[in-house]
Motif scaffolding. Sequence first.
Motif, PDB file in Angstrom:
ATOM      1  N   MET A 119       0.810  -1.430   0.024  1.00 45.01           N
ATOM      2  CA  MET A 119       0.249  -0.090   0.010  1.00 45.01           C
ATOM      3  C   MET A 119       0.739   0.968   0.077  1.00 45.01           C
ATOM      4  SD  MET A 119      -3.004  -1.117   2.196  1.00 45.01           S
ATOM      5  CE  MET A 119      -2.629  -0.662   4.064  1.00 45.01           C
ATOM      6  N   ALA A 120       2.008   1.306   0.632  1.00 44.10           N
ATOM      7  CA  ALA A 120       2.683   2.922   0.511  1.00 44.10           C
ATOM      8  C   ALA A 120       4.504   1.672   1.244  1.00 44.10           C
ATOM      9  CB  ALA A 120       2.081   3.173   1.608  1.00 44.10           C
ATOM     10  N   VAL A 121       4.592   2.471   1.153  1.00 47.89           N
ATOM     11  CA  VAL A 121       6.493   2.838   1.154  1.00 47.89           C
ATOM     12  C   VAL A 121       7.154   3.889   1.759  1.00 47.89           C
ATOM     13  CG1 VAL A 121       9.088   1.983   2.017  1.00 47.89           C
ATOM     14  CG2 VAL A 121       7.164   0.709   0.028  1.00 47.89           C
ATOM     15  N   TYR A 122       8.087   4.526   2.740  1.00 47.84           N
ATOM     16  CA  TYR A 122       7.804   5.516   3.142  1.00 47.84           C
ATOM     17  C   TYR A 122       9.190   5.585   3.683  1.00 47.84           C
ATOM     18  CZ  TYR A 122       3.973   7.464   3.174  1.00 47.84           C
ATOM     19  OH  TYR A 122       2.247   7.500   2.193  1.00 47.84           O
ATOM     20  N   ASP A 123      10.770   6.104   3.842  1.00 46.57           N
ATOM     21  CA  ASP A 123      11.401   6.390   3.985  1.00 46.57           C
ATOM     22  C   ASP A 123      11.976   6.953   5.325  1.00 46.57           C
ATOM     23  OD1 ASP A 123      14.535   6.535   3.641  1.00 46.57           O
ATOM     24  OD2 ASP A 123      14.860   8.542   3.231  1.00 46.57           O
ATOM     25  N   ALA A 124      12.645   7.001   6.541  1.00 47.76           N
ATOM     26  CA  ALA A 124      12.217   7.105   7.632  1.00 47.76           C
ATOM     27  C   ALA A 124      13.528   8.222   7.767  1.00 47.76           C
ATOM     28  CB  ALA A 124      11.873   6.254   8.018  1.00 47.76           C
ATOM     29  N   ILE A 125      13.898   9.174   8.893  1.00 45.27           N
ATOM     30  CA  ILE A 125      14.638  10.104   8.883  1.00 45.27           C
ATOM     31  C   ILE A 125      14.776   9.192  10.751  1.00 45.27           C
ATOM     32  CG2 ILE A 125      14.398  11.658   7.900  1.00 45.27           C
ATOM     33  CD1 ILE A 125      13.056  13.228   9.762  1.00 45.27           C
ATOM     34  N   GLY A 126      16.143   9.834  11.315  1.00 42.05           N
ATOM     35  CA  GLY A 126      16.209   9.824  12.774  1.00 42.05           C
ATOM     36  C   GLY A 126      17.107   8.116  12.780  1.00 42.05           C
ATOM     37  N   ALA A 127      16.968   8.601  13.538  1.00 42.12           N
ATOM     38  CA  ALA A 127      18.599   7.384  13.939  1.00 42.12           C
ATOM     39  C   ALA A 127      18.217   6.057  14.259  1.00 42.12           C
ATOM     40  CB  ALA A 127      18.978   7.265  15.440  1.00 42.12           C
ATOM     41  N   GLY A 128      18.458   5.435  13.302  1.00 46.21           N
ATOM     42  CA  GLY A 128      18.270   3.193  13.788  1.00 46.21           C
ATOM     43  C   GLY A 128      17.052   2.948  11.775  1.00 46.21           C
ATOM     44  N   THR A 129      16.226   4.128  11.613  1.00 45.30           N
ATOM     45  CA  THR A 129      16.167   3.521  11.164  1.00 45.30           C
ATOM     46  C   THR A 129      15.019   3.736   9.822  1.00 45.30           C
ATOM     47  OG1 THR A 129      14.077   3.922  12.773  1.00 45.30           O
ATOM     48  CG2 THR A 129      12.762   3.724  10.427  1.00 45.30           C
ATOM     49  N   GLY A 130      15.306   3.034   8.261  1.00 41.32           N
ATOM     50  CA  GLY A 130      15.290   2.942   7.655  1.00 41.32           C
ATOM     51  C   GLY A 130      14.455   3.571   6.303  1.00 41.32           C
ATOM     52  N   PHE A 131      13.227   2.667   6.686  1.00 37.33           N
ATOM     53  CA  PHE A 131      12.306   2.292   6.092  1.00 37.33           C
ATOM     54  C   PHE A 131      10.433   1.757   6.776  1.00 37.33           C
ATOM     55  CE2 PHE A 131      13.165  -1.835   4.146  1.00 37.33           C
ATOM     56  CZ  PHE A 131      11.605  -2.202   3.759  1.00 37.33           C
ATOM     57  N   ILE A 132       9.597   2.723   6.540  1.00 37.73           N
ATOM     58  CA  ILE A 132       8.450   2.159   7.043  1.00 37.73           C
ATOM     59  C   ILE A 132       7.442   1.014   5.922  1.00 37.73           C
ATOM     60  CG2 ILE A 132       6.856   3.484   7.038  1.00 37.73           C
ATOM     61  CD1 ILE A 132       5.713   2.012   9.759  1.00 37.73           C
ATOM     62  N   GLY A 133       7.089   0.187   5.531  1.00 31.68           N
ATOM     63  CA  GLY A 133       6.275  -0.678   4.484  1.00 31.68           C
ATOM     64  C   GLY A 133       4.770  -0.799   5.249  1.00 31.68           C
ATOM     65  N   LEU A 134       3.949  -1.009   4.461  1.00 30.80           N
ATOM     66  CA  LEU A 134       2.179  -1.092   4.734  1.00 30.80           C
ATOM     67  C   LEU A 134       2.059  -2.067   3.969  1.00 30.80           C
ATOM     68  CD1 LEU A 134       1.229   2.489   6.518  1.00 30.80           C
ATOM     69  CD2 LEU A 134       2.505   0.877   7.466  1.00 30.80           C
ATOM     70  N   THR A 135       1.310  -3.041   4.388  1.00 29.61           N
ATOM     71  CA  THR A 135       0.663  -4.098   3.120  1.00 29.61           C
ATOM     72  C   THR A 135      -0.208  -4.068   3.565  1.00 29.61           C
ATOM     73  OG1 THR A 135       1.466  -5.944   4.828  1.00 29.61           O
ATOM     74  CG2 THR A 135       2.890  -5.583   2.771  1.00 29.61           C
ATOM     75  N   ASN A 136      -1.346  -5.062   3.233  1.00 22.41           N
ATOM     76  CA  ASN A 136      -2.718  -5.179   3.751  1.00 22.41           C
ATOM     77  C   ASN A 136      -2.588  -6.085   4.487  1.00 22.41           C
ATOM     78  OD1 ASN A 136      -2.248  -6.781   2.420  1.00 22.41           O
ATOM     79  ND2 ASN A 136      -3.895  -7.786   1.416  1.00 22.41           N
ATOM     80  N   LYS A 137      -1.521  -7.008   4.577  1.00 22.03           N
ATOM     81  CA  LYS A 137      -1.650  -7.696   6.266  1.00 22.03           C
ATOM     82  C   LYS A 137      -0.843  -7.603   7.098  1.00 22.03           C
ATOM     83  CE  LYS A 137      -2.747 -11.644   2.961  1.00 22.03           C
ATOM     84  NZ  LYS A 137      -3.866 -12.740   3.457  1.00 22.03           N
ATOM     85  N   ARG A 138       0.432  -6.296   7.166  1.00 18.58           N
ATOM     86  CA  ARG A 138       1.357  -6.149   7.665  1.00 18.58           C
ATOM     87  C   ARG A 138       2.028  -4.976   8.326  1.00 18.58           C
ATOM     88  NH1 ARG A 138       4.159 -11.059   9.064  1.00 18.58           N
ATOM     89  NH2 ARG A 138       2.473 -12.403   8.194  1.00 18.58           N
ATOM     90  N   VAL A 139       2.952  -4.573   9.043  1.00 15.96           N
ATOM     91  CA  VAL A 139       4.104  -3.554   8.526  1.00 15.96           C
ATOM     92  C   VAL A 139       5.240  -3.963   9.104  1.00 15.96           C
ATOM     93  CG1 VAL A 139       4.536  -1.700  10.261  1.00 15.96           C
ATOM     94  CG2 VAL A 139       2.502  -2.133  10.447  1.00 15.96           C
ATOM     95  N   ILE A 140       6.469  -3.386   7.849  1.00 13.45           N
ATOM     96  CA  ILE A 140       7.783  -4.165   7.708  1.00 13.45           C
ATOM     97  C   ILE A 140       8.355  -3.109   8.008  1.00 13.45           C
ATOM     98  CG2 ILE A 140       9.203  -4.949   6.520  1.00 13.45           C
ATOM     99  CD1 ILE A 140       7.460  -5.805   4.425  1.00 13.45           C
ATOM    100  N   ILE A 141       9.507  -2.868   8.993  1.00 13.42           N
ATOM    101  CA  ILE A 141      10.199  -1.793   9.566  1.00 13.42           C
ATOM    102  C   ILE A 141      11.597  -2.704   9.499  1.00 13.42           C
ATOM    103  CG2 ILE A 141      10.886  -0.280  11.044  1.00 13.42           C
ATOM    104  CD1 ILE A 141       8.064  -0.850  12.680  1.00 13.42           C
TER     105      ILE A 141
END
Length: 96
Positions: A1-23
Amino acid sequence: MAVYDAIGAGTGFIGLTNKRVIIQDNSFVGKKTALTSIPYAKVQSVSYVSDKSMLGKFASSSTIALQAGGTTHEVQPRGQEKASHVHNVILWNIMQ
């Protein structure tokens, strides 16, 4: 559904599917990266954390805090609108 780049320490991105969150978490020692997949059914809470100005007119940064399995995952998407969208999608999916 969406993938967003992240800022700040440690996190690369967050992805949203219809069944789960991927970090993607880049904060491990030795330049190791973890890709964590969290089913919506296991999400206990989701929070929109905003660092507002003293006048409350704008947010300088917005973070999503996701609690699952006794662990809180924090992601700071690039932009307030993206953070709001991530929060709303996760909340909608855990309410199903």
